[in-house]
Design an enzyme around this catalytic site. Sequence first.
Site, mmCIF file in Angstrom:
data_model
loop_
_atom_site.group_PDB
_atom_site.id
_atom_site.type_symbol
_atom_site.label_atom_id
_atom_site.label_comp_id
_atom_site.label_asym_id
_atom_site.label_seq_id
_atom_site.Cartn_x
_atom_site.Cartn_y
_atom_site.Cartn_z
ATOM 1 N N CYS A 72 6.296 -12.874 -4.938
ATOM 2 C CA CYS A 72 6.177 -14.025 -5.631
ATOM 3 C C CYS A 72 7.096 -14.196 -6.537
ATOM 4 C CB CYS A 72 4.700 -14.097 -6.151
ATOM 5 S SG CYS A 72 3.527 -14.086 -4.797
HETATM 6 C C1 BEZ Z 1 3.754 -10.416 -2.698
HETATM 7 O O1 BEZ Z 1 4.023 -11.563 -3.382
HETATM 8 O O2 BEZ Z 1 4.700 -9.553 -3.139
HETATM 9 C C2 BEZ Z 1 2.805 -10.165 -1.956
HETATM 10 C C3 BEZ Z 1 1.475 -10.726 -2.168
HETATM 11 C C4 BEZ Z 1 0.517 -10.576 -1.301
HETATM 12 C C5 BEZ Z 1 0.605 -9.746 -0.253
HETATM 13 C C6 BEZ Z 1 1.891 -9.144 -0.090
HETATM 14 C C7 BEZ Z 1 3.023 -9.507 -1.042
#
Ligand code: BEZ
Length: 210
Positions: free
Chosen positions: A45
Amino acid sequence: MTLRLGDKAPDFTQESTEGQINFGQWKGDSWAVLFSHPADFTPVCTTELGMVAKLKPEFDKRNVKVIGLSIDPLESHVRWVGDIAETQGTALNFPLLADADRKVALLYDMLHPAAEATSTVRSVFIIDPKGVVRLILTYPAATGRNFDEILRVIDSLQLTDSQKVATPVNWKHGEEVVILPSVPNEEADKLFPQGYRQIKPYLRMTKAKE
Ligand code: BEZ
């Protein structure tokens, strides 16, 4: 109720990093990209939000406003925004909705409990100037999105709204387009004075007007 292409985008009022936002008023008669991410302080994100901030001039050029969302509270967003600027080399330059009460996530069906028990999935909605949903994408949490593809779809939507054409596989702005099969050759001769190549009666390539 599940949203589908062609539906009116539901309106809402919610807290954001840029104050309280009424979506309809904020969007006005621009295009909009509304996208959710699973959670603050997560690696994928963080890279996505940095990239959308870098691409803001490209969205602006196309008259598109962008707005992100997760179900984290505002104080969490505010703390995380500092990390995005620090690690991605770009300050956040668009609002992030703090949908802690899940109002917007439920309206737009961004919660998929069988996939992600406690967070929103990676949803993308492209909404046109009339407030109509024109694209819906759902990505899994572990896969970062390609926002160049979102820009490419916007280019296609804006072009095909104004000309009787469609855009072929992997099309990019400036490349040849196809004439809609519903346009007979007599009409195509008038609509496309620049000419077209007929490969099959249903497959006619032309250069789009700028
Ligand atoms: C991320 O944004 O890195 C992420 C969020 C949830 C699960 C896996 C990765």
